[in-house]
Design a protein around this motif. Structure first.
Motif, PDB file in Angstrom:
ATOM      1  N   PRO A 119       0.797  -1.237   0.000  1.00  0.00           N
ATOM      2  CA  PRO A 119       0.000   0.000   0.000  1.00  0.00           C
ATOM      3  C   PRO A 119       0.832   1.292   0.000  1.00  0.00           C
ATOM      4  O   PRO A 119       0.284   2.372  -0.217  1.00  0.00           O
ATOM      5  CB  PRO A 119      -0.804  -0.094   1.312  1.00  0.00           C
ATOM      6  CG  PRO A 119      -0.678  -1.506   1.775  1.00  0.00           C
ATOM      7  CD  PRO A 119       0.606  -2.028   1.216  1.00  0.00           C
ATOM      8  N   GLN A 152       1.658   3.771  -3.820  1.00  0.00           N
ATOM      9  CA  GLN A 152       0.771   4.782  -4.391  1.00  0.00           C
ATOM     10  C   GLN A 152       1.026   6.172  -3.804  1.00  0.00           C
ATOM     11  O   GLN A 152       0.737   7.176  -4.435  1.00  0.00           O
ATOM     12  CB  GLN A 152      -0.683   4.374  -4.168  1.00  0.00           C
ATOM     13  CG  GLN A 152      -1.033   4.193  -2.695  1.00  0.00           C
ATOM     14  CD  GLN A 152      -2.323   3.435  -2.469  1.00  0.00           C
ATOM     15  OE1 GLN A 152      -3.231   3.491  -3.283  1.00  0.00           O
ATOM     16  NE2 GLN A 152      -2.403   2.709  -1.358  1.00  0.00           N
ATOM     17  N   PRO A 198      -4.405   8.081  -3.751  1.00  0.00           N
ATOM     18  CA  PRO A 198      -5.847   8.119  -3.471  1.00  0.00           C
ATOM     19  C   PRO A 198      -6.221   9.425  -2.774  1.00  0.00           C
ATOM     20  O   PRO A 198      -5.365  10.056  -2.137  1.00  0.00           O
ATOM     21  CB  PRO A 198      -6.050   6.926  -2.530  1.00  0.00           C
ATOM     22  CG  PRO A 198      -4.713   6.685  -1.926  1.00  0.00           C
ATOM     23  CD  PRO A 198      -3.692   7.109  -2.928  1.00  0.00           C
ATOM     24  N   LYS A 212     -11.874   9.776   1.229  1.00  0.00           N
ATOM     25  CA  LYS A 212     -12.063   8.627   2.124  1.00  0.00           C
ATOM     26  C   LYS A 212     -11.096   7.496   1.764  1.00  0.00           C
ATOM     27  O   LYS A 212     -10.544   6.820   2.627  1.00  0.00           O
ATOM     28  CB  LYS A 212     -13.512   8.144   1.989  1.00  0.00           C
ATOM     29  CG  LYS A 212     -13.914   7.057   2.963  1.00  0.00           C
ATOM     30  CD  LYS A 212     -15.429   6.960   3.077  1.00  0.00           C
ATOM     31  CE  LYS A 212     -15.864   5.686   3.801  1.00  0.00           C
ATOM     32  NZ  LYS A 212     -15.831   4.478   2.947  1.00  0.00           N
ATOM     33  N   LYS A 213     -10.876   7.317   0.458  1.00  0.00           N
ATOM     34  CA  LYS A 213      -9.969   6.280  -0.028  1.00  0.00           C
ATOM     35  C   LYS A 213      -8.546   6.537   0.494  1.00  0.00           C
ATOM     36  O   LYS A 213      -7.824   5.598   0.834  1.00  0.00           O
ATOM     37  CB  LYS A 213      -9.991   6.292  -1.567  1.00  0.00           C
ATOM     38  CG  LYS A 213      -9.139   5.232  -2.227  1.00  0.00           C
ATOM     39  CD  LYS A 213      -9.804   3.872  -2.222  1.00  0.00           C
ATOM     40  CE  LYS A 213      -8.964   2.854  -2.988  1.00  0.00           C
ATOM     41  NZ  LYS A 213      -9.292   1.485  -2.579  1.00  0.00           N
ATOM     42  N   LYS A 214      -8.154   7.811   0.556  1.00  0.00           N
ATOM     43  CA  LYS A 214      -6.829   8.160   1.065  1.00  0.00           C
ATOM     44  C   LYS A 214      -6.681   7.700   2.518  1.00  0.00           C
ATOM     45  O   LYS A 214      -5.673   7.087   2.886  1.00  0.00           O
ATOM     46  CB  LYS A 214      -6.595   9.667   0.967  1.00  0.00           C
ATOM     47  CG  LYS A 214      -5.228  10.086   1.482  1.00  0.00           C
ATOM     48  CD  LYS A 214      -5.001  11.573   1.433  1.00  0.00           C
ATOM     49  CE  LYS A 214      -3.661  11.908   2.074  1.00  0.00           C
ATOM     50  NZ  LYS A 214      -3.374  13.344   2.046  1.00  0.00           N
ATOM     51  N   ASP A 215      -7.705   7.999   3.330  1.00  0.00           N
ATOM     52  CA  ASP A 215      -7.665   7.593   4.739  1.00  0.00           C
ATOM     53  C   ASP A 215      -7.561   6.074   4.871  1.00  0.00           C
ATOM     54  O   ASP A 215      -6.790   5.556   5.681  1.00  0.00           O
ATOM     55  CB  ASP A 215      -8.918   8.082   5.479  1.00  0.00           C
ATOM     56  CG  ASP A 215      -8.983   9.602   5.519  1.00  0.00           C
ATOM     57  OD1 ASP A 215      -7.934  10.245   5.319  1.00  0.00           O
ATOM     58  OD2 ASP A 215     -10.089  10.139   5.724  1.00  0.00           O
ATOM     59  N   GLU A 216      -8.324   5.368   4.049  1.00  0.00           N
ATOM     60  CA  GLU A 216      -8.304   3.904   4.095  1.00  0.00           C
ATOM     61  C   GLU A 216      -6.922   3.359   3.721  1.00  0.00           C
ATOM     62  O   GLU A 216      -6.399   2.444   4.362  1.00  0.00           O
ATOM     63  CB  GLU A 216      -9.323   3.319   3.115  1.00  0.00           C
ATOM     64  CG  GLU A 216     -10.776   3.476   3.558  1.00  0.00           C
ATOM     65  CD  GLU A 216     -11.764   3.171   2.425  1.00  0.00           C
ATOM     66  OE1 GLU A 216     -12.958   3.465   2.608  1.00  0.00           O
ATOM     67  OE2 GLU A 216     -11.332   2.658   1.365  1.00  0.00           O
ATOM     68  N   GLU A 217      -6.341   3.919   2.679  1.00  0.00           N
ATOM     69  CA  GLU A 217      -5.038   3.428   2.206  1.00  0.00           C
ATOM     70  C   GLU A 217      -3.917   3.810   3.174  1.00  0.00           C
ATOM     71  O   GLU A 217      -2.966   3.059   3.362  1.00  0.00           O
ATOM     72  CB  GLU A 217      -4.760   3.928   0.786  1.00  0.00           C
ATOM     73  CG  GLU A 217      -5.736   3.385  -0.260  1.00  0.00           C
ATOM     74  CD  GLU A 217      -5.694   1.858  -0.395  1.00  0.00           C
ATOM     75  OE1 GLU A 217      -4.600   1.301  -0.479  1.00  0.00           O
ATOM     76  OE2 GLU A 217      -6.786   1.233  -0.381  1.00  0.00           O
ATOM     77  N   CYS A 218      -4.031   5.003   3.786  1.00  0.00           N
ATOM     78  CA  CYS A 218      -3.057   5.408   4.811  1.00  0.00           C
ATOM     79  C   CYS A 218      -3.102   4.429   5.980  1.00  0.00           C
ATOM     80  O   CYS A 218      -2.060   4.039   6.521  1.00  0.00           O
ATOM     81  CB  CYS A 218      -3.383   6.802   5.347  1.00  0.00           C
ATOM     82  SG  CYS A 218      -2.746   8.140   4.348  1.00  0.00           S
ATOM     83  N   LYS A 236      -3.824   1.382   5.845  1.00  0.00           N
ATOM     84  CA  LYS A 236      -3.173   0.130   5.433  1.00  0.00           C
ATOM     85  C   LYS A 236      -1.647   0.227   5.559  1.00  0.00           C
ATOM     86  O   LYS A 236      -0.982  -0.744   5.924  1.00  0.00           O
ATOM     87  CB  LYS A 236      -3.547  -0.210   3.987  1.00  0.00           C
ATOM     88  CG  LYS A 236      -4.963  -0.728   3.825  1.00  0.00           C
ATOM     89  CD  LYS A 236      -5.213  -1.151   2.384  1.00  0.00           C
ATOM     90  CE  LYS A 236      -6.688  -1.325   2.101  1.00  0.00           C
ATOM     91  NZ  LYS A 236      -6.971  -1.467   0.669  1.00  0.00           N
TER      92      LYS A 236
END
Lengths: 252, 252
Positions: free
Chosen positions: B125, B128, B163, B166-172, B174
């Motif tokens: 992760p 990106q 990302p 919300k996607k950024k927060d999820e990937e962070c 990870k």
């Protein structure tokens, strides 16, 4: 003999009884270290009661959030210790029986932890093939429990889990590739005749890998096409690997 | 000084020049072993010509199937050896300079190979976030090459890779979880003050992990929110880890 460790395992109809890859890790550990023990066979629906009676604490949870009790477990009367989880048991045995061969030689505990994670990820494609076959060797009470819990987990009947046709070939190729990856790790930095992770010395990671290969042999049988295929992979690496560890397979 | 190893690295506009996680693995290796060397800085479009001139053989391939030449590479005039790939270089240095500290202490080569694979998978992760930021610190000739090849690989503009929302927060989350996994490995079987994979002894796996953390520090900068966040993870594990290895960061 009152100080003998009790090792809790799951029975089956397979030759030699033992089959579970998780409990095999502990049997291999005890045999490798040469620590005397006796086996108590526990059917799946009885695991929770046995573990609770022993006072075992578990970190695993069922889908509904209640504690999930698993085997292997051991009870060591010489210290009054009861614990589950093959890796915790291995750490315990290394610590309490320091005069026996080490499962985690000094400086390798963290490396083995990462290696075991790499192996577990690599092995993902295997489960779809071995879970349904495993069910076929369980005694009726365990069979009912195993089917119910695994079918709930996968959302389909056990018989519908293994891939078929072209998908089967693709997934088989992934299992083979997984074992080729592990073969690649084992090839690194070795001298002649050194076939284990640490060379000629066996460590816990070797025994974990052997436990999964033993599972395949147990549920399909030595004469099966599946076993013939596995032993042909990587120039016969796994046949030789298992032969070298055979002396630690003994079921007592 | 004619026998000095030449270490080939990729330049940047970041403070101290060095930034690449892959070449950092070799700089850390050379500094850790205390082997004298000099650095030659090579922009991305020149890597192939430099490697071909040195006679380096590569196992990597471009999308079109032609050989892909990468750094790090070294040339060792004392043996006439030129080779690329940080792990091959580490093996070479252990073998040819046996009197220096070992990157792969005896019995750990296969375990480290598996651990490195586990780390690489865990780190997925991160890319990106760091690839686009990396482009921002390259010199113009490398920037053009890096952008062209990475945009072809990802099928989108570099700026569109990270990302958002919300996607950024999820990937962070990870990325943080990935480093917590590695922290979990490092916690196993350690005594007080033992913060590396093998305890108080540094090995190649430690230097690989440090190289990726150093990359984050280099491209975002020490004052960045990103770096502040990384150093706060796992009770400050990574700040301390990097501090302990700081003496091997030196760019010569």
């Amino acid at each position: 003999m009152s100080n003998l460790i009790t090792f809790y395992d799951i029975p089956s109809t397979a030759p030699g009884n033992a089959w579970s890859p998780n409990t095999c890790k502990t049997r291999y550990s005890l045999n490798f270290k040469g620590i005397p023990y006796k086996t108590e066979w526990v059917e799946y629906p009885d695991i929770e009661a046995v573990c609770r009676k022993l006072g075992i604490v578990t970190a695993y949870k069922k889908e509904d959030g209640t504690p999930l009790y698993t085997l292997p477990a051991i009870y060591d009367p010489s210290t009054g210790t009861a614990l589950a989880d093959s890796i915790l048991i291995a750490e315990y045995l290394d610590e309490k029986y320091p005069e026996t061969p080490k499962l985690f030689p000094p400086g390798t505990r963290s490396l083995q932890q990462a290696a075991l994670q790499a192996f577990a990820s690599t092995l993902d494609p295997l489960w779809q093939f071995v879970l349904p076959a495993t069910n076929g060797i369980l005694n009726p009470r365990s069979e009912e429990y195993f089917r119910r819990t695994r079918e709930s987990q996968y959302g389909k009947k056990l018989e519908d889990i293994p891939p078929v046709g072209k998908k089967k070939d693709e997934e088989c190729a992934k299992v083979k590739a997984a074992f080729e990856t592990v073969d690649g790790w084992l090839q690194k930095g070795k001298g002649p005749g050194e076939s284990y992770f640490m060379g000629s010395t066996v460590c816990f990671t070797d025994l974990v890998i052997a436990s999964y290969i033993l599972w395949v042999r147990k549920i399909f049988g030595e004469a099966s096409p599946e076993w013939q295929e596995v032993t042909a992979w990587s120039d016969g690496r796994w046949a030789k690997f298992m032969k070298g560890l055979e002396k630690y397979e003994k079921v007592v």
